[in-house]
Design an enzyme around this catalytic site. Structure first.
Site, PDB file in Angstrom:
ATOM      1  N   GLU A  99      26.141  16.664  17.660  1.00 25.70           N
ATOM      2  CA  GLU A  99      24.953  17.508  17.896  1.00 25.70           C
ATOM      3  C   GLU A  99      25.138  18.784  17.070  1.00 25.70           C
ATOM      4  O   GLU A  99      26.264  19.246  16.889  1.00 25.70           O
ATOM      5  CB  GLU A  99      24.855  17.824  19.399  1.00 25.70           C
ATOM      6  CG  GLU A  99      23.810  18.847  19.810  1.00 25.70           C
ATOM      7  CD  GLU A  99      22.385  18.436  19.471  1.00 25.70           C
ATOM      8  OE1 GLU A  99      21.883  17.446  19.999  1.00 25.70           O
ATOM      9  OE2 GLU A  99      21.761  19.120  18.645  1.00 25.70           O
TER      10      GLU A  99
ATOM     11  N   ASP B 165      14.043  14.219  17.404  1.00 29.80           N
ATOM     12  CA  ASP B 165      12.900  15.108  17.167  1.00 29.80           C
ATOM     13  C   ASP B 165      11.770  14.313  16.515  1.00 29.80           C
ATOM     14  O   ASP B 165      11.977  13.690  15.470  1.00 29.80           O
ATOM     15  CB  ASP B 165      13.318  16.253  16.240  1.00 29.80           C
ATOM     16  CG  ASP B 165      14.376  17.136  16.888  1.00 29.80           C
ATOM     17  OD1 ASP B 165      14.095  17.706  17.950  1.00 29.80           O
ATOM     18  OD2 ASP B 165      15.492  17.223  16.344  1.00 29.80           O
TER      19      ASP B 165
ATOM     20  N   LYS C  36      17.205  14.546  29.224  1.00 36.02           N
ATOM     21  CA  LYS C  36      16.418  15.758  29.474  1.00 36.02           C
ATOM     22  C   LYS C  36      15.059  15.690  28.765  1.00 36.02           C
ATOM     23  O   LYS C  36      14.025  15.994  29.339  1.00 36.02           O
ATOM     24  CB  LYS C  36      17.214  16.966  28.978  1.00 36.02           C
ATOM     25  CG  LYS C  36      16.545  18.285  29.217  1.00 36.02           C
ATOM     26  CD  LYS C  36      17.418  19.423  28.757  1.00 36.02           C
ATOM     27  CE  LYS C  36      16.632  20.727  28.773  1.00 36.02           C
ATOM     28  NZ  LYS C  36      17.344  21.799  28.094  1.00 36.02           N
ATOM     29  N   PHE C  37      15.078  15.267  27.508  1.00 38.61           N
ATOM     30  CA  PHE C  37      13.818  15.232  26.746  1.00 38.61           C
ATOM     31  C   PHE C  37      12.907  14.122  27.241  1.00 38.61           C
ATOM     32  O   PHE C  37      11.687  14.251  27.215  1.00 38.61           O
ATOM     33  CB  PHE C  37      14.104  15.114  25.248  1.00 38.61           C
ATOM     34  CG  PHE C  37      14.441  16.438  24.651  1.00 38.61           C
ATOM     35  CD1 PHE C  37      15.696  16.999  24.864  1.00 38.61           C
ATOM     36  CD2 PHE C  37      13.511  17.158  23.927  1.00 38.61           C
ATOM     37  CE1 PHE C  37      16.018  18.251  24.358  1.00 38.61           C
ATOM     38  CE2 PHE C  37      13.817  18.406  23.411  1.00 38.61           C
ATOM     39  CZ  PHE C  37      15.071  18.942  23.630  1.00 38.61           C
TER      40      PHE C  37
END
Ligand code: SAM
Length: 246
Positions: A101, A151, A226-227
């Site tokens: 990350e 993303d 989480k996303f």
């Protein structure tokens, strides 16, 4: 399906770094550092030496030395805050887990999770995963690579920043062992379609475990990330894509 941008997406045009060379490689992330909590600061000073992996350009990682054994290795690209990765590593101690990350607070958060759960089979890198896959992993060294909720880069002019591309698939084909798995998930319908097209288009390298043109059923071992939770609140359906290296 029509989807509108949400707050998770880097919406503005990415700022250019002052030190940028012209025509630098297009990256899949924009570094927004954010502040570290005091606990995350401590994690970097005290836990990084135990669980962090420093990056040396061009030097492949010695995974067996890193984990102290030669169990199969799962690599996760862009783990966010790392909670789902820590949960998977805790549930599956027979495999080694390596998270990569770029976001510093997320790395700090995962270091704290490793300590809290007492994990010995999870290591963390803070670097561009593309570079690590290209230069830091020996051919066929990985059992599994996972990419959860990358993303989405929803604006058309930003699609070139999406990390899942034919170039990534080439890198994955080099590092995943024959019979190993690549697992992606997204809640962005247009990105899911693109992933399916790109991965099915590499049928000589990867077999779609759900059959050509199909998404996989959500596997029981993938925790909610989480996303993903934010996407759920926005009503986004989730697509899993699971491919086996030929
Ligand atoms: C939308 S978030 C999803 C995070 C997490 N997987 C989840 O589902 O909660 C995508 C993450 O990928 C990271 N990322 C993007 N490109 C990356 C790259 N080339 N190398 C490492 N991390 C990257 C970003 O920093 C971000 O944290």
């Amino acid at each position: 399906m029509e989807q509108t941008e949400d707050r998770r997406s880097p919406e503005a045009d990415p700022p250019s770094d002052p030190g940028d060379r012209p025509r630098r490689a297009i990256r899949s992330f924009v570094l927004r550092e954010g502040r570290l909590t005091a606990a995350q600061e401590r994690a970097f000073s005290e836990l990084w030496p135990r669980f962090g992996v420093d990056w040396t350009p061009g030097v492949p990682l010695d995974l067996a030395a890193l984990f102290g054994n030669d169990r199969p290795v799962v690599l996760e690209i862009g783990f966010g805050n790392g909670e789902s990765l820590a949960e998977m590593a805790e549930r599956d101690p027979e495999r080694n887990w390596l998270g990569i990350e770029v976001h510093r607070p997320g790395v700090g958060h995962l270091l704290l999770e490793i300590e809290r759960r007492g994990l010995s089979n999870l290591r963390v890198m803070r670097h561009d995963a593309i570079e690590v896959l290209r230069e830091g992993i020996e051919p066929g060294a990985l059992d599994t690579v996972q990419l959860f909720f990358p993303d989405p880069w929803p604006k058309k002019r930003h699609h070139k920043r999406r990390i899942l591309s034919p170039a990534l698939v080439e890198l994955l084909a080099r590092v995943i062992r024959p019979g190993g798995i690549f697992h992606a998930a997204t809640d962005w319908a247009h990105y899911a379609e693109q992933m399916l097209e790109v991965l099915d288009g590499a049928a000589d390298l990867f077999e779609n475990t759900a059959g050509a043109g199909a998404y996989a059923p959500r596997p029981a071992n993938r925790p909610l990330t989480k996303f993903e939770q934010r996407g759920e609140r926005l009503g986004h359906p989730v697509a899993d894509l699971i491919y086996r290296r030929r």
